[in-house]
Design an enzyme around this catalytic site. Structure first.
Site, PDB file in Angstrom:
ATOM      1  N   GLY A  95      31.826  49.306  38.325  1.00 30.43           N
ATOM      2  CA  GLY A  95      32.634  50.265  39.105  1.00 30.43           C
ATOM      3  C   GLY A  95      31.459  50.787  40.303  1.00 30.43           C
ATOM      4  CD  GLU A 104      27.654  41.273  42.785  1.00 29.57           C
ATOM      5  OE1 GLU A 104      26.960  42.474  42.813  1.00 29.57           O
ATOM      6  OE2 GLU A 104      29.300  41.386  42.386  1.00 29.57           O
ATOM      7  CD  GLU A 158      28.427  40.656  59.116  1.00 25.26           C
ATOM      8  OE1 GLU A 158      29.198  40.218  57.917  1.00 25.26           O
ATOM      9  OE2 GLU A 158      29.187  39.845  59.247  1.00 25.26           O
TER      10      GLU A 158
HETATM   11  C1  FAD Z   1      36.650  39.636  46.194  1.00 27.42           C
HETATM   12  C2  FAD Z   1      35.935  40.712  45.681  1.00 27.42           C
HETATM   13  C3  FAD Z   1      35.520  41.354  44.395  1.00 27.42           C
HETATM   14  C4  FAD Z   1      34.981  42.804  44.024  1.00 27.42           C
HETATM   15  N1  FAD Z   1      34.453  42.791  42.724  1.00 27.42           N
HETATM   16  C5  FAD Z   1      33.936  44.079  43.478  1.00 27.42           C
HETATM   17  C6  FAD Z   1      33.704  44.787  42.195  1.00 27.42           C
HETATM   18  O1  FAD Z   1      34.354  44.390  40.967  1.00 27.42           O
HETATM   19  N2  FAD Z   1      33.073  45.922  42.129  1.00 27.42           N
HETATM   20  C7  FAD Z   1      32.556  45.989  42.591  1.00 27.42           C
HETATM   21  O2  FAD Z   1      32.103  47.920  43.063  1.00 27.42           O
HETATM   22  N3  FAD Z   1      32.595  46.389  44.340  1.00 27.42           N
HETATM   23  C8  FAD Z   1      33.331  44.592  44.350  1.00 27.42           C
HETATM   24  N4  FAD Z   1      33.635  44.104  46.250  1.00 27.42           N
HETATM   25  C9  FAD Z   1      33.681  44.763  46.555  1.00 27.42           C
HETATM   26  C10 FAD Z   1      32.592  43.836  47.012  1.00 27.42           C
HETATM   27  O3  FAD Z   1      31.176  44.378  47.159  1.00 27.42           O
HETATM   28  C11 FAD Z   1      32.596  44.879  48.857  1.00 27.42           C
HETATM   29  O4  FAD Z   1      33.850  44.982  49.062  1.00 27.42           O
HETATM   30  C12 FAD Z   1      31.439  44.715  49.577  1.00 27.42           C
HETATM   31  O5  FAD Z   1      30.087  45.558  49.110  1.00 27.42           O
HETATM   32  C13 FAD Z   1      31.459  45.728  51.050  1.00 27.42           C
HETATM   33  O6  FAD Z   1      31.886  46.582  51.229  1.00 27.42           O
HETATM   34  P1  FAD Z   1      33.199  47.348  52.044  1.00 27.42           P
HETATM   35  O7  FAD Z   1      34.391  46.377  51.501  1.00 27.42           O
HETATM   36  O8  FAD Z   1      33.477  48.266  51.943  1.00 27.42           O
HETATM   37  O9  FAD Z   1      33.328  46.903  53.754  1.00 27.42           O
HETATM   38  P2  FAD Z   1      32.067  47.854  54.487  1.00 27.42           P
HETATM   39  O10 FAD Z   1      31.019  48.466  53.411  1.00 27.42           O
HETATM   40  O11 FAD Z   1      32.944  49.023  55.401  1.00 27.42           O
HETATM   41  O12 FAD Z   1      31.857  46.784  55.584  1.00 27.42           O
HETATM   42  C14 FAD Z   1      32.441  46.592  56.551  1.00 27.42           C
HETATM   43  C15 FAD Z   1      31.577  45.487  58.225  1.00 27.42           C
HETATM   44  O13 FAD Z   1      30.800  46.426  58.534  1.00 27.42           O
HETATM   45  C16 FAD Z   1      29.784  45.687  57.924  1.00 27.42           C
HETATM   46  N5  FAD Z   1      28.255  46.321  57.758  1.00 27.42           N
HETATM   47  C17 FAD Z   1      28.003  47.463  57.263  1.00 27.42           C
HETATM   48  N6  FAD Z   1      27.457  48.430  57.191  1.00 27.42           N
HETATM   49  C18 FAD Z   1      26.450  47.131  57.908  1.00 27.42           C
HETATM   50  C19 FAD Z   1      24.996  47.500  58.433  1.00 27.42           C
HETATM   51  N7  FAD Z   1      24.338  47.765  58.104  1.00 27.42           N
HETATM   52  N8  FAD Z   1      25.014  46.668  59.078  1.00 27.42           N
HETATM   53  C20 FAD Z   1      25.331  45.344  59.502  1.00 27.42           C
HETATM   54  N9  FAD Z   1      26.702  44.964  58.933  1.00 27.42           N
HETATM   55  C21 FAD Z   1      26.740  45.802  58.524  1.00 27.42           C
HETATM   56  C22 FAD Z   1      29.802  45.063  56.729  1.00 27.42           C
HETATM   57  O14 FAD Z   1      29.137  43.296  56.879  1.00 27.42           O
HETATM   58  C23 FAD Z   1      31.284  44.299  56.802  1.00 27.42           C
HETATM   59  O15 FAD Z   1      31.927  43.120  58.266  1.00 27.42           O
HETATM   60  C24 FAD Z   1      34.423  43.095  45.495  1.00 27.42           C
HETATM   61  C25 FAD Z   1      34.527  42.524  47.137  1.00 27.42           C
HETATM   62  C26 FAD Z   1      35.644  41.814  47.116  1.00 27.42           C
HETATM   63  C27 FAD Z   1      36.052  40.800  48.333  1.00 27.42           C
END
Ligand code: FAD
Length: 392
Positions: free
Chosen positions: A130, A247, A375
């Site tokens: 989480g 991870e 990224e």
């Molecule tokens: C199949 C799947 C399983 C998952 N399982 C888990 C889980 O079990 N537990 C958990 O906690 N999370 C989980 N996640 C979540 C995952 O860790 C996040 O989706 C991921 O870290 C991206 O966060 P976000 O989706 O909020 O995207 P955002 O952080 O909102 O990013 C949106 C876009 O902006 C870009 N971006 C953001 N910041 C920067 C920066 N500083 N420089 C350049 N580009 C940037 C990103 O690369 C992305 O393209 C899972 C995700 C998926 C898809």
């Protein structure tokens, strides 16, 4: 690194291969797109993990005193390779095995290790992670789920999202904000949360594959004992980094075999299938793309060996895990695209080859998001490997 197996590694491989030959069950054949179907698949895989544990093959490199085998990371990689070669179903407690168990081993109290480690290996405790929230994904340190101290408990309020397997989990490694008045990285604590705690609500989310693999998790005045803090209070960021490094670390051996099998099938299909009166392999673009997939897989193998060599030497995952994570996730997306182009429309059918190709194509979109987006992981390589200044 000397890649020639030692006599001990060779013996380990042979024993494991013999056990797998007699024990690997068929892949789960039921549908997984309904909640009930996914639950039945989970029960099937849970029973398989228990069998693997009972036979002494779970937690190859984990300490013996907590139910592991106390072997080397090279033997761990051999295990993954042999599992993939035998076509064995995966171990379903993936987050427990891949990241949460290693974090508890690294920073947990003796009591926490005794309580959880062997249960993670046997899958008597299924775990989820989480960390992510609707407004804190890449920048997970901005998380807002609050924990307020009340005697010997924390009261938790907030929401997590994308929590893989939360709907089947018994426990969650949860990041919460325990001090809102300090810089964001400094007021976070990691907690071990029993998912049956009143005030914890799980709502499955459906993915592009049709399955509900991940969830939203809501906390509404959930009371978690202070004894469940993992690491130190307000030092949860350090705990989280341990988790995230694990991870992204991947020993790669199992993946190499799985990708090899897929490329082998594509080659076979291209050689033997006709399209518009010609065999598919005569298409100059398709053959270039399949050859490119093979070439990339060989590059992956050498990178994986390099990561394994470093892990074997330093015992903790390092930046090479990030390099490998970017490489395999983007390589897999190119491979699945090539597969769709090679197979043509039949590749999109759920009835063709068990639906594996359409599933692989749809599921791989998430590879460059989960465990850190490409990224973000490139930023890590830029800072930690190349010494470039921090991004803003
Ligand atoms: C199949 C799947 C399983 C998952 N399982 C888990 C889980 O079990 N537990 C958990 O906690 N999370 C989980 N996640 C979540 C995952 O860790 C996040 O989706 C991921 O870290 C991206 O966060 P976000 O989706 O909020 O995207 P955002 O952080 O909102 O990013 C949106 C876009 O902006 C870009 N971006 C953001 N910041 C920067 C920066 N500083 N420089 C350049 N580009 C940037 C990103 O690369 C992305 O393209 C899972 C995700 C998926 C898809």
């Amino acid at each position: 690194m000397d890649l020639k197996p030692t006599p001990q590694e060779q013996q380990f491989r042979e024993e494991l291969r013999a056990w797998l030959k007699d024990n690997v069950p068929p892949s789960y054949a039921g549908e997984t797109e309904t909640d009930e179907g996914k639950r039945l698949e989970f029960e099937y895989l849970k029973a398989w993990q228990k069998k693997v544990f009972d036979a002494g093959w779970a937690g190859i490199s984990w300490p013996k005193e907590y139910g592991g085998r106390g072997a080397t990371v090279v033997e761990q990689a051999i295990f993954q390779e042999e599992f993939a070669l035998a076509g064995a179903p995966g171990l379903v407690n993936a987050l427990g095995l891949g990241i949460i168990g290693p974090t508890i081993i690294a920073v947990g109290t003796e009591e926490q290790k005794q309580k959880h480690i062997s249960n993670i290996l046997s899958c008597e405790e299924m775990w989820c992670q989480g960390f992510s929230e609707p407004n804190a994904g890449s920048d997970v340190a901005s998380l807002g789920t609050k924990a307020v101290l009340d005697g010997d408990h924390y009261i938790i309020n907030g929401q997590k999202i994308w929590t893989t397997y939360a709907h089947f989990s018994d426990w969650c490694l949860l990041l919460v904000r325990t001090d809102p008045d300090v810089p964001k990285h400094k007021g976070i604590t990691a907690l071990l949360v029993d998912m049956k705690t009143p005030g914890v609500e799980v709502r499955p989310l459906r993915q592009i594959t049709g399955e509900a693999e991940f969830n939203e998790v809501f906390f509404n005045n959930a009371r978690i004992p202070v004894a469940n803090v993992l690491g130190k209070v307000n030092e949860g960021w350090t705990t989280a980094i341990t988790t995230l490094m694990n991870e992204r670390a991947n020993l790669g051996g199992g993946m190499y075999i799985a990708f090899s099998k897929q490329i082998g099938k594509l080659v076979e299909h291209a050689r033997t299938t006709m399209n518009n009166g010609k065999i598919v392999a005569q298409d100059p673009i398709i053959r270039q793309k399949i050859a490119q997939s093979y070439l990339e897989l060989e590059v992956f193998k050498h990178n994986a060996n390099r990561a394994l060599s470093k892990m074997s030497k330093y015992k903790v995952p390092g930046a090479e895990g990030s390099i490998l994570k970017i490489y395999w996730s983007e390589m897999n997306q190119r491979l699945q695209q090539t597969a769709m182009e090679t197979l043509g429309p039949v590749g999109q059918l759920h009835g063709f080859d068990n639906g594996d190709w359409v599933y692989g194509y749809l599921r791989c979109r998430a590879n460059t998001i989960e465990a850190g987006t490409s990224e973000i992981v490139r930023n890590i390589v830029a800072e930690r490997v190349l010494g470039l200044p921090k991004s803003y």
